[in-house]
Scaffold this motif. Structure first.
Motif, short mmCIF file in Angstrom:
data_model
loop_
_atom_site.label_atom_id
_atom_site.label_comp_id
_atom_site.label_asym_id
_atom_site.label_seq_id
_atom_site.Cartn_x
_atom_site.Cartn_y
_atom_site.Cartn_z
N VAL A 8 0.87 -1.18 0.00
CA VAL A 8 0.00 0.00 0.00
C VAL A 8 0.90 1.22 0.00
O VAL A 8 1.70 1.42 0.92
N LEU A 9 0.81 2.05 -1.04
CA LEU A 9 1.65 3.23 -1.17
C LEU A 9 0.80 4.48 -1.14
O LEU A 9 -0.18 4.59 -1.89
N ASN A 10 1.15 5.40 -0.25
CA ASN A 10 0.38 6.64 -0.07
C ASN A 10 -1.10 6.35 0.13
O ASN A 10 -1.97 7.06 -0.38
N GLY A 11 -1.39 5.26 0.83
CA GLY A 11 -2.76 4.91 1.17
C GLY A 11 -3.52 4.16 0.09
O GLY A 11 -4.69 3.81 0.29
N THR A 12 -2.88 3.87 -1.05
CA THR A 12 -3.55 3.17 -2.15
C THR A 12 -2.97 1.77 -2.30
O THR A 12 -1.74 1.61 -2.39
N ASP A 13 -3.84 0.77 -2.35
CA ASP A 13 -3.40 -0.60 -2.54
C ASP A 13 -2.88 -0.76 -3.96
O ASP A 13 -3.61 -0.54 -4.94
N ARG A 14 -1.61 -1.15 -4.09
CA ARG A 14 -1.00 -1.33 -5.41
C ARG A 14 -1.05 -2.78 -5.88
O ARG A 14 -0.42 -3.14 -6.86
N HIS A 15 -1.81 -3.62 -5.19
CA HIS A 15 -2.03 -5.01 -5.60
C HIS A 15 -0.72 -5.78 -5.76
O HIS A 15 -0.49 -6.46 -6.75
N ARG A 16 0.16 -5.60 -4.77
CA ARG A 16 1.40 -6.37 -4.60
C ARG A 16 2.55 -5.93 -5.49
O ARG A 16 3.69 -6.30 -5.25
N LEU A 17 2.28 -5.15 -6.53
CA LEU A 17 3.34 -4.69 -7.42
C LEU A 17 3.16 -3.20 -7.71
O LEU A 17 2.04 -2.75 -7.96
N ALA A 18 4.27 -2.47 -7.67
CA ALA A 18 4.23 -1.06 -8.03
C ALA A 18 5.43 -0.76 -8.91
O ALA A 18 6.46 -1.43 -8.84
N GLN A 19 5.30 0.25 -9.73
CA GLN A 19 6.37 0.61 -10.64
C GLN A 19 6.74 2.07 -10.44
O GLN A 19 5.86 2.93 -10.28
N PHE A 20 8.04 2.34 -10.43
CA PHE A 20 8.53 3.70 -10.30
C PHE A 20 9.17 4.12 -11.63
O PHE A 20 9.80 3.32 -12.31
N ASN A 21 9.00 5.38 -11.97
CA ASN A 21 9.59 5.92 -13.18
C ASN A 21 11.11 6.01 -13.04
O ASN A 21 11.67 5.80 -11.96
#
Length: 286
Positions: free
Chosen positions: A166-179
């Motif tokens: 969970v990033l900044n209060g939003t569930d990212r569904h186990r995977l997140a991507q950064f630019n």
């Protein structure tokens, strides 16, 4: 953290590289000139993970607290010169109760890091570090709910993955991507199937797509099995890839420059074509 899984991953990856092209096989020996001299204030140094940099230096993060056997503070993150000695141009300034749990180099010399604060309550946040290791004041920290893994992708982006993210209060569904600059890619929304119990490991492909090895529960009250599937660059399931089912999930993944996939679990090493089909021509003698 347990060092054994990391050691096994490194060993399997080395075997994969050696067997992928026997014509280039060589004997690996220990480099006597490389001496990082790390130390942990706890009874033992339990884990360390490295990211080689283009100039020969190494970005290192793990459970260590000092370099030079205690003479130089290093709260979980250090940059080493090519010979393993501390890079005098790099130093991380954190509070007494803070440490770095994961890090990934960015293409411009900065780094993305997951900062942990052992306070009440404990906090996790992704921060961007300048080339000298100091926090980048132009970057707004991204709050996280738990620890996660970081993996640089070939096109400069960075992937974060965890079984709860969970990033900044939003569930990212186990995977997140950064630019490439370390900012969160808000357009990336991973479509992890509902029957996935745990993510085991991930790997980026040359075209930017993402391989995911996971344990799945397809039958109620039955032991979990494994599955290898692929996500498109925006996080959607890639329908052009044939999902691979197996008794146990692969614990190590690597991609070759031609897109073929090396996968290992326990003592078994397998290779697949870029679309997920079996590679009948691969027969490692290990």
């Amino acid at each position: 953290m347990n060092a054994a899984p990391r050691i096994r991953k490194i060993a399997c990856f080395a075997l994969a590289l050696l067997t992928a092209n026997r014509a280039h096989a060589q004997v690996w020996t220990r480099d006597p000139n490389f001496a990082p001299a790390l130390r942990n204030d706890a009874p033992a140094l339990t884990a360390a993970t490295f990211a080689p940099l283009p100039d020969g230096r190494v970005l290192l993060f793990g459970s260590f607290t000092h370099q030079r056997n205690g003479a130089l503070p290093a709260p979980g993150l250090a940059r080493l010169s090519a010979d393993g000695s501390p890079d005098p141009s790099f130093g991380v300034t954190l509070a007494v109760n803070e440490s770095v749990l994961a890090a990934a180099p960015l293409a411009d010399g900065r780094a993305l890091a997951l900062r942990f604060a052992n306070a009440t309550p404990v906090t996790f946040a992704f921060v961007r570090l300048l080339a000298d290791g100091e926090p980048d004041p132009a970057f707004t920290p991204i709050s996280a709910n738990y620890t996660s893994n970081l993996m640089p992708l070939i096109d400069g982006r960075t992937l974060a993955w965890s079984n709860s993210l969970v990033l900044n209060g939003t569930d990212r569904h186990r995977l997140a991507q950064f630019n490439a600059d370390g900012t969160l890619d808000a357009a990336f929304d991973s479509a992890i199937p509902a029957d996935v119990a745990n993510l085991v490991t991930v790997a980026g492909q040359p075209d930017g797509k993402i391989l995911v090895s996971a344990s799945v529960n397809t039958v109620a009250n039955a032991p979990a099995t494994g599955r290898l599937f692929r996500l498109a660059t925006d996080g959607r399931i890639d329908a052009s890839f044939t999902a691979i089912a197996m008794a146990k999930p692969f614990t190590t993944l690597a991609t070759q420059p031609d897109g073929k996939i090396l996968a290992a679990v326990d003592a078994t090493l397998t290779r697949f074509a870029a679309d997920g089909s079996a590679d009948a021509n691969f027969s490692p003698q290990i």
